[in-house]
Design an enzyme around this catalytic site. Sequence first.
Site, PDB file in Angstrom:
ATOM      1  N   ALA A  13      39.781  31.685  -2.841  1.00 26.81           N
ATOM      2  CA  ALA A  13      40.590  32.878  -2.554  1.00 26.81           C
ATOM      3  C   ALA A  13      42.071  32.589  -2.349  1.00 26.81           C
ATOM      4  O   ALA A  13      42.894  33.504  -2.382  1.00 26.81           O
ATOM      5  CB  ALA A  13      40.019  33.602  -1.333  1.00 26.81           C
ATOM      6  N   GLN A  16      45.247  30.863  -7.734  1.00 26.21           N
ATOM      7  CA  GLN A  16      46.094  31.813  -8.464  1.00 26.21           C
ATOM      8  C   GLN A  16      45.331  32.943  -9.145  1.00 26.21           C
ATOM      9  O   GLN A  16      45.853  34.048  -9.265  1.00 26.21           O
ATOM     10  CB  GLN A  16      47.034  31.086  -9.431  1.00 26.21           C
ATOM     11  CG  GLN A  16      46.386  30.243 -10.489  1.00 26.21           C
ATOM     12  CD  GLN A  16      47.224  30.228 -11.772  1.00 26.21           C
ATOM     13  OE1 GLN A  16      48.278  30.834 -11.860  1.00 26.21           O
ATOM     14  NE2 GLN A  16      46.731  29.537 -12.779  1.00 26.21           N
ATOM     15  N   ASP A  43      37.727  29.739   1.132  1.00 32.11           N
ATOM     16  CA  ASP A  43      38.353  28.595   0.468  1.00 32.11           C
ATOM     17  C   ASP A  43      38.110  27.349   1.310  1.00 32.11           C
ATOM     18  O   ASP A  43      37.546  27.437   2.404  1.00 32.11           O
ATOM     19  CB  ASP A  43      39.849  28.835   0.203  1.00 32.11           C
ATOM     20  CG  ASP A  43      40.289  28.195  -1.127  1.00 32.11           C
ATOM     21  OD1 ASP A  43      39.944  27.015  -1.365  1.00 32.11           O
ATOM     22  OD2 ASP A  43      40.954  28.870  -1.925  1.00 32.11           O
ATOM     23  N   GLN A 113      26.460  26.913  -2.773  1.00 28.84           N
ATOM     24  CA  GLN A 113      26.746  28.350  -2.711  1.00 28.84           C
ATOM     25  C   GLN A 113      25.522  29.184  -3.071  1.00 28.84           C
ATOM     26  O   GLN A 113      25.301  30.255  -2.487  1.00 28.84           O
ATOM     27  CB  GLN A 113      27.951  28.685  -3.595  1.00 28.84           C
ATOM     28  CG  GLN A 113      29.223  28.034  -3.040  1.00 28.84           C
ATOM     29  CD  GLN A 113      30.504  28.499  -3.694  1.00 28.84           C
ATOM     30  OE1 GLN A 113      30.485  29.167  -4.729  1.00 28.84           O
ATOM     31  NE2 GLN A 113      31.623  28.139  -3.094  1.00 28.84           N
ATOM     32  N   VAL A 130      32.877  32.586 -12.129  1.00 28.83           N
ATOM     33  CA  VAL A 130      34.087  32.451 -12.935  1.00 28.83           C
ATOM     34  C   VAL A 130      34.474  30.980 -13.078  1.00 28.83           C
ATOM     35  O   VAL A 130      34.934  30.531 -14.122  1.00 28.83           O
ATOM     36  CB  VAL A 130      35.254  33.240 -12.283  1.00 28.83           C
ATOM     37  CG1 VAL A 130      36.543  33.091 -13.089  1.00 28.83           C
ATOM     38  CG2 VAL A 130      34.880  34.711 -12.131  1.00 28.83           C
ATOM     39  N   ASP A 160      37.246  36.261 -22.794  1.00 25.00           N
ATOM     40  CA  ASP A 160      37.149  35.943 -24.225  1.00 25.00           C
ATOM     41  C   ASP A 160      36.974  37.223 -25.035  1.00 25.00           C
ATOM     42  O   ASP A 160      37.574  37.402 -26.095  1.00 25.00           O
ATOM     43  CB  ASP A 160      35.968  34.996 -24.475  1.00 25.00           C
ATOM     44  CG  ASP A 160      35.992  33.804 -23.534  1.00 25.00           C
ATOM     45  OD1 ASP A 160      36.973  33.057 -23.559  1.00 25.00           O
ATOM     46  OD2 ASP A 160      35.042  33.646 -22.754  1.00 25.00           O
ATOM     47  N   ARG A 163      40.219  39.020 -25.193  1.00 25.09           N
ATOM     48  CA  ARG A 163      41.100  38.297 -26.115  1.00 25.09           C
ATOM     49  C   ARG A 163      40.772  38.656 -27.567  1.00 25.09           C
ATOM     50  O   ARG A 163      41.668  38.906 -28.378  1.00 25.09           O
ATOM     51  CB  ARG A 163      40.941  36.780 -25.909  1.00 25.09           C
ATOM     52  CG  ARG A 163      41.588  36.246 -24.650  1.00 25.09           C
ATOM     53  CD  ARG A 163      41.073  34.841 -24.321  1.00 25.09           C
ATOM     54  NE  ARG A 163      41.840  34.234 -23.235  1.00 25.09           N
ATOM     55  CZ  ARG A 163      41.455  33.166 -22.540  1.00 25.09           C
ATOM     56  NH1 ARG A 163      40.280  32.590 -22.805  1.00 25.09           N
ATOM     57  NH2 ARG A 163      42.217  32.677 -21.577  1.00 25.09           N
ATOM     58  N   HIS A 188      31.213  29.820 -22.378  1.00 17.03           N
ATOM     59  CA  HIS A 188      32.641  30.053 -22.140  1.00 17.03           C
ATOM     60  C   HIS A 188      33.356  28.715 -22.304  1.00 17.03           C
ATOM     61  O   HIS A 188      33.770  28.068 -21.356  1.00 17.03           O
ATOM     62  CB  HIS A 188      32.870  30.635 -20.744  1.00 17.03           C
ATOM     63  CG  HIS A 188      34.323  30.758 -20.394  1.00 17.03           C
ATOM     64  ND1 HIS A 188      35.162  31.585 -21.082  1.00 17.03           N
ATOM     65  CD2 HIS A 188      35.076  30.146 -19.460  1.00 17.03           C
ATOM     66  CE1 HIS A 188      36.393  31.473 -20.577  1.00 17.03           C
ATOM     67  NE2 HIS A 188      36.356  30.605 -19.592  1.00 17.03           N
TER      68      HIS A 188
END
Length: 334
Positions: A13, A16, A43, A113, A130, A160, A163, A188
């Site tokens: 968190a 960027q 974090d 996690q 992500v 993607d 994009r 990915h």
Amino acid sequence: MSAEPVRVLVTGAAGQIAYSLLFGIAKGDVFGKDQPITLILLDITPMLPVLDGVVMELQDCALPLLREVIPTDKEEVAFKDLDAAILVGSMPRREGMERKDLLKANVAIFKSQGAALEKYAKKTVKVLVVGNPANTNCLIAAKSAPSIPKENFSCLTRLDHNRARSQVAMRCGVPATQVKNVIIWGNHSSTQYPDVHHCKVNMAGSDLACFDAVKDDDWLKGAFISTVQQRGAAVIAARKLSSAMSAAKAICDHMRDIWSGTPEGEFVSMGVYSSSNSYSVAEDLIYSFPVHIKDKQWKIVDGLAINDFSRGKMDATAAELVEERDTAVTFLSA
């Protein structure tokens, strides 16, 4: 206003991507314009002072939907009673680092996690991974949370997808909203297959097949594919930082579609469990497919014709995912 805030976790968190993402979530772009939100920000301990600055900024946005912001470095705080988890934080690849070492470090993170999701989160939690390698990290998290349905886990290939959509739109001179049903198949990574065989472009009020709209098959089968595959690297080369604004936008798109569904006749790309798919993709992978979403449930779009060109590319990216999974699973039991 629905009284109960949704509890949303963002990991990494202080990073960027999160810096671009948190505002979008907090102002209602994802969970709805009248849905109050509790944001939990996780974090690592050394980043807590930075996280405090992010919390100050969120407070200073004076947003109507943001009920509470909870910064933490503790999994038992971060994962408690979650409705949604957006797992952005991961171990980035450092120079001279072997891919295997990167996988090993990330297996440790996502195993932990996943176990925290299992122990503390709601069983209905929607989990979006992500942090890269996103597909395999997602698989490890899902395997580490056996009582949460596998369908609740997905990884981000919407960047993607966006994009690809934008490349076609620019080529045709139309807004990106007039391009629909591009597909990202597979990983990915640079082996992903951006497929426009089922894509439609709205030109002068009517939907044309992408190949008819673009009228340049060589580009669509060559430079278009490599541009989308290599776009992340191109952004890093130019900015000296990885995609953040566009990644955050894609995360918002992905989560909003899970929450609110996809429009009739349109599909989007996301990395989901491959089990019992109709495209002969190996079982037990997180693989990007075209999906419809309704009532917070995704369904792989069936029955799309796959030609030999597509088949070869779909198989190549699946092979990479099988290899990643098999390596990762050895670390999982360690």
